[in-house]
Design a protein around this motif. Structure first.
Motif, short mmCIF file in Angstrom:
data_model
loop_
_atom_site.label_atom_id
_atom_site.label_comp_id
_atom_site.label_asym_id
_atom_site.label_seq_id
_atom_site.Cartn_x
_atom_site.Cartn_y
_atom_site.Cartn_z
N GLN A 154 17.39 38.99 89.06
CA GLN A 154 18.75 39.09 88.53
C GLN A 154 18.85 38.45 87.16
N ALA A 155 18.19 37.33 86.96
CA ALA A 155 18.23 36.63 85.67
C ALA A 155 17.66 37.51 84.56
N CYS A 156 16.54 38.17 84.85
CA CYS A 156 15.94 39.05 83.83
C CYS A 156 16.83 40.24 83.52
N ALA A 157 17.45 40.80 84.54
CA ALA A 157 18.35 41.94 84.33
C ALA A 157 19.55 41.51 83.49
N THR A 158 20.07 40.31 83.75
CA THR A 158 21.21 39.81 82.97
C THR A 158 20.80 39.57 81.52
N ALA A 159 19.64 38.95 81.32
CA ALA A 159 19.17 38.66 79.96
C ALA A 159 18.96 39.93 79.15
N THR A 196 8.68 31.58 82.13
CA THR A 196 7.22 31.47 82.30
C THR A 196 6.86 30.23 83.10
N THR A 197 7.71 29.22 83.09
CA THR A 197 7.45 28.01 83.88
C THR A 197 7.76 28.23 85.35
N LEU A 198 8.90 28.88 85.63
CA LEU A 198 9.37 29.01 87.01
C LEU A 198 8.78 30.22 87.72
N ALA A 199 8.41 31.27 87.00
CA ALA A 199 7.91 32.50 87.66
C ALA A 199 6.78 33.12 86.83
N PRO A 200 5.68 32.38 86.65
CA PRO A 200 4.61 32.87 85.77
C PRO A 200 3.93 34.15 86.28
N ASP A 201 3.97 34.40 87.58
CA ASP A 201 3.25 35.55 88.14
C ASP A 201 4.16 36.71 88.55
N ARG A 221 7.03 39.42 83.74
CA ARG A 221 6.10 39.94 82.73
C ARG A 221 6.72 41.11 81.95
N GLU A 222 7.47 41.98 82.66
CA GLU A 222 8.14 43.08 81.97
C GLU A 222 9.17 42.55 80.97
N TRP A 223 9.91 41.51 81.37
CA TRP A 223 10.91 40.95 80.46
C TRP A 223 10.22 40.29 79.26
N GLU A 224 9.11 39.65 79.50
CA GLU A 224 8.37 39.01 78.40
C GLU A 224 7.95 40.05 77.36
N ASP A 225 7.53 41.21 77.81
CA ASP A 225 7.14 42.27 76.87
C ASP A 225 8.35 42.70 76.03
N ARG A 226 9.48 42.86 76.69
CA ARG A 226 10.71 43.25 75.98
C ARG A 226 11.11 42.14 74.99
N TYR A 227 11.00 40.92 75.42
CA TYR A 227 11.36 39.78 74.58
C TYR A 227 10.51 39.75 73.31
N ARG A 228 9.20 39.93 73.46
CA ARG A 228 8.32 39.90 72.30
C ARG A 228 8.66 41.04 71.33
N SER A 229 8.99 42.21 71.88
CA SER A 229 9.33 43.35 71.05
C SER A 229 10.63 43.08 70.29
#
Length: 415
Positions: free
Chosen positions: A358-363, A391-396, A401-409
């Motif tokens: 839910q946090a990733c969807a909100t972000a 990345t600290t609370l849910a590294p795996d 990981r999908e949100w991290e890719d979007r974030y970097r983009s």
């Protein structure tokens, strides 16, 4: 005899007294080579309805001051006489009414008066609206500094000491706008310099509202820099300004800013106490009262957004999430940047409760809200906070990981 409510409303909206309107009308008349003889008594006759149809030159001048027709200002010609068309030079009138942002128009050669203050205030309001939509950026900062420079140049030719003070106040507010733009863009050193200058100018203008505005931004800058005890000090300095004793809305804002300072230093009781003071003061405030445009963002919705930040800081993530939802339901649509920040705070509260999906969807909604504009530096920094916590609370987590890719983009495109 019926009072002229239209003119009274126009006076209130412009923030003018009867005497200041008289000065503005006389300024205009002198600027076109005529004698300025309008007094505060003349204006009183207009307001009470004793004079329903002013002299043609006076009508021309009052139309120029407010930028609308005599009829729109509630004036009516005697029965059987048609309303005449305007006879003033339209080119001169356009110049008189222009409220510049960038570039600012050159000062007129006549003695500087209230109409110059009104024009500068209009430019300031335009910058405030731009900030509310897009956030801080260098073009806005430069425009604000140009406005401050013009106000300081005009004060040298002010018609009276009171006009000088009002122009110093305008310069303080333009400089504070530049400072806030730098804060929002995470240009801390520039912001600090602008704030120091704005505080000096607010003192020269004897403007406690501008002083509170500066301390409010000082508190926010201190949090961004990690100088948390200074954030508390700045919030308390805001509380000590004279305007907080006159207007509970400003008192509420100062207490709310202090609450964030307390929460960042780990003072749970101090944070909750300040939040309580902010809520009590806001309950006493009239939200319909005329105030400077820069503080229009603050009200019940913004206090809820601040409550979410404070409660998340002190470990009450569930309470913070509830406050975030309520804030988002109330923040006006035109405050796009503020809605994006409140959405990001909601995502953080959900993440801190381990609701990763839910946090990733909100972000993700933050990027959609800011589509079409670069992300302000402050927002990018908060997105970085979310990324680090994720990345600290849910590294795996696959979602993470999908949100991290979007974030970097998005991060690469935001530069």
């Amino acid at each position: 005899m019926e009072a002229n409510r239209h003119l009274a409303d126009a006076l209130k909206e412009a923030g003018l007294t009867q005497n200041e309107l008289a000065e503005s009308v006389n300024d205009y008349l002198r600027s076109v080579g005529r004698e300025g003889t309008v007094s505060d008594r003349t204006v009183r006759h207009w307001l009470t309805g004793k004079t329903r149809w002013p002299h043609p030159r006076q009508r021309e001048a009052v139309e120029a001051v407010f930028g609308c027709t005599a009829g729109e200002l509630g004036f009516t010609p005697p029965a059987g006489r048609p309303s005449p068309t305007r006879t003033e030079d339209p080119v001169h009138r356009r110049k008189f009414l222009t409220a510049a942002v960038v570039p600012l128009i050159a000062a007129r050669p006549h003695a500087v008066g209230t109409t110059d203050v009104i024009r500068l205030r209009s430019g300031l309001d335009a910058l405030t609206a731009l900030d509310a939509s897009r956030g801080g950026h260098e073009a806005l900062e430069r425009a604000a500094l140009a406005g401050a420079a013009e106000a300081l140049d005009l004060q040298k030719r002010a018609a009276s000491q009171r006009i000088r003070q009002r122009l110093f106040s305008m310069a303080a507010n333009y400089t504070a706008s530049a400072a806030w733009s730098a804060v929002d863009a995470r240009q801390s050193d520039r912001a600090q310099g602008h704030l120091n200058r704005a505080l000096y100018l607010a003192g020269m203008g004897k403007d406690p509202v501008a002083e509170l505005r500066v301390w409010n931004s000082h508190a926010m800058l201190a949090v961004h820099r990690g100088e948390f005890s200074q954030a508390v000090d700045a919030g308390q300095a805001a509380q000590a300004t004279a305007v907080t004793r006159r207007d509970p809305l400003f008192a509420s804002l100062a207490h709310a800013r202090t609450a964030i300072g307390h929460s960042t230093v780990g003072d749970r009781q101090g944070a909750l106490r300040s939040l309580g003071h902010a809520e009590d003061a806001l309950a006493k405030a009239s939200l319909e009262e005329s105030r400077p445009s820069w503080v229009a963002f603050y009200g019940p919705a913004e206090l809820l957004a601040i409550t979410a930040i404070v409660r998340d800081d002190i470990g009450d993530s569930a309470g913070a999430e509830a406050a975030s939802h309520r804030a988002l339901a109330a923040i006006p649509q035109q405050y796009r940047r503020n809605r994006a920040l409140a959405t990001l705070q909601l995502a953080l509260t959900q993440l801190h409760q381990r609701d990763v999906d839910q946090a990733c969807a909100t972000a993700e909604q933050v990027f959609a809200l800011m589509t079409g504009n670069p992300l302000p530096g402050r927002m990018r920094s908060y997105l970085g906070d979310f990324y680090r916590d994720l990345t600290t609370l849910a590294p795996d987590s696959g979602t993470a990981r999908e949100w991290e890719d979007r974030y970097r983009s998005e991060w690469s495109q935001a530069r």
